[in-house]
Design a protein around this motif. Sequence first.
Motif, PDB file in Angstrom:
ATOM      1  N   LEU A  70      36.070  30.866  35.095  1.00 43.83           N
ATOM      2  CA  LEU A  70      37.317  30.853  34.755  1.00 43.83           C
ATOM      3  C   LEU A  70      37.914  31.862  33.650  1.00 43.83           C
ATOM      4  CD1 LEU A  70      38.529  27.043  35.486  1.00 43.83           C
ATOM      5  CD2 LEU A  70      38.968  29.165  36.998  1.00 43.83           C
ATOM      6  N   LEU A  71      37.014  32.089  32.473  1.00 48.54           N
ATOM      7  CA  LEU A  71      37.201  32.739  31.581  1.00 48.54           C
ATOM      8  C   LEU A  71      37.097  34.250  31.743  1.00 48.54           C
ATOM      9  CD1 LEU A  71      35.395  31.046  28.870  1.00 48.54           C
ATOM     10  CD2 LEU A  71      37.863  31.145  28.773  1.00 48.54           C
ATOM     11  N   PRO A  72      37.896  35.073  31.150  1.00 52.32           N
ATOM     12  CA  PRO A  72      37.709  36.626  31.305  1.00 52.32           C
ATOM     13  C   PRO A  72      36.319  37.353  30.925  1.00 52.32           C
ATOM     14  CG  PRO A  72      39.231  36.106  29.548  1.00 52.32           C
ATOM     15  CD  PRO A  72      38.931  34.834  30.109  1.00 52.32           C
ATOM     16  N   PRO A  73      35.655  37.837  32.053  1.00 49.47           N
ATOM     17  CA  PRO A  73      34.038  38.174  31.694  1.00 49.47           C
ATOM     18  C   PRO A  73      34.288  39.268  30.619  1.00 49.47           C
ATOM     19  CG  PRO A  73      34.502  37.989  33.981  1.00 49.47           C
ATOM     20  CD  PRO A  73      35.747  37.966  33.579  1.00 49.47           C
ATOM     21  N   ALA A  74      35.233  40.252  30.482  1.00 50.10           N
ATOM     22  CA  ALA A  74      35.245  41.227  29.741  1.00 50.10           C
ATOM     23  C   ALA A  74      35.548  41.134  28.154  1.00 50.10           C
ATOM     24  CB  ALA A  74      36.204  42.295  30.069  1.00 50.10           C
ATOM     25  N   ASN A 231      48.737  34.906  34.240  1.00 51.70           N
ATOM     26  CA  ASN A 231      49.127  35.997  33.365  1.00 51.70           C
ATOM     27  C   ASN A 231      48.119  36.421  32.233  1.00 51.70           C
ATOM     28  OD1 ASN A 231      51.514  37.438  34.670  1.00 51.70           O
ATOM     29  ND2 ASN A 231      52.272  35.141  34.550  1.00 51.70           N
ATOM     30  N   SER A 232      47.119  35.708  32.355  1.00 48.43           N
ATOM     31  CA  SER A 232      46.184  35.783  31.073  1.00 48.43           C
ATOM     32  C   SER A 232      45.381  36.998  31.277  1.00 48.43           C
ATOM     33  CB  SER A 232      45.085  34.659  31.234  1.00 48.43           C
ATOM     34  OG  SER A 232      44.271  34.540  32.414  1.00 48.43           O
ATOM     35  N   VAL A 233      44.706  37.153  30.312  1.00 48.52           N
ATOM     36  CA  VAL A 233      43.743  38.383  30.247  1.00 48.52           C
ATOM     37  C   VAL A 233      42.717  38.588  31.365  1.00 48.52           C
ATOM     38  CG1 VAL A 233      43.980  38.931  27.730  1.00 48.52           C
ATOM     39  CG2 VAL A 233      42.017  37.346  28.562  1.00 48.52           C
ATOM     40  N   GLY A 234      42.447  37.351  31.993  1.00 49.42           N
ATOM     41  CA  GLY A 234      41.415  37.489  33.122  1.00 49.42           C
ATOM     42  C   GLY A 234      41.775  38.236  34.153  1.00 49.42           C
TER      43      GLY A 234
END
Length: 392
Positions: A70-74, A231-234
């Motif tokens: 669920l966390l943004p990989p980048a 709307n998060s960075v992910g």
Amino acid sequence: MNINQDIVAYELFFRHSGEATTAVFESSLQACTRVLVNTISDMGAQWLLGDKMAFINVSEEMLHSEFLELLPPARTVLELADITVPGPAMVERCQFLRKRGYKIALKDKGTSLLGSPLIDCADFIKIDILAFSMDEVAKRFLDYQSLTLKIVAEKVEHQEQYELCKKIGFHLIQGFYFAHTETFTAKVINPAFTAVLDLLNMVSRDADIQEIESGFKRDAALSFKLLRYINSVGFGLSCEIQSIRHALTIIGTKQLYRWLTLLMVTAGENSAAPALMKTSITRGRLTELLGEGYFDKAGRDNLFVVGVFSMLDRMLEMPMEQVLEKVDLPEAVHDALLHRTGVYGPFLELAEACESQDDTRMIALANNLQLDPNKVNDCHIASLSWVEELGI
């Protein structure tokens, strides 16, 4: 920091309160999951990290959890903590996560990592400089220098240590020499356990999106967290999220199920007062019904969000301006919540007047919208009935 002292990453820890100096948990999985909950939604990864990376300590148990995805990989570096002898399953999992775009950090706490099955998966190696003499630190740096990864000097606390680490050639440097740990705290509202469970059941049986949308409308905390997450960075969205249904369409069933499962960890704790939650949902439904003759489905969805979110300042115990910094909403929704202006503002004002039983104000606002006061009363009774049918 890099050698130019530019910040390139933060390391995130979980503390159960603003005053705590250590984390107290029954299990490492619980600790790691708490960090994920805070990072994804409650703390707002976008405003906390900006364009920086986040180093997050994960146990072996957490590494195998789908929650991580669920966390943004980048932006995410998974720092493997307390790993002794990695087995084939762990190596395979690290390889999979790296293919997804996540980075892996290993810690040298005394035993050389050369020859470790995980070394080929690593993007960073951290050397604890307080665990060795500086001559030994330099030797270990040289051992790893031939590898295609970045070497981090950890626990750098003094100018002299910094200068030596810079001279040795470390790519990145971390420690109290630059800044002491800073605690970020947030008032968190959590969804009801039964609401999350009901939605999980809906998703698992592949329910219609309209049914799932209705499930979100039963819980203001869930709606708020969904829009915060989407709307998060992910996601890196270039479009504006127009409604709860729009958000559900973008997130997809698999990601939604993972996210809801993660929320089960905190469901029910510190949730908003039942009366406050009930009032917010009633207001959302009333605002939506009042706009039936004026707006299409998308507009009425926005009216529902306006009504429900109009009480988030009380739920979160912070000014509405700060609440709105945490979630991207259409400008018209923003104007209504902050100033009671724009196309939705008058409908929210009328809903609030109905709650206050201010007949004079209610009639005046209804006249401004060319609504019959009897129609307004019917909408109010219908909204109260709808919320009662939800069992809230």
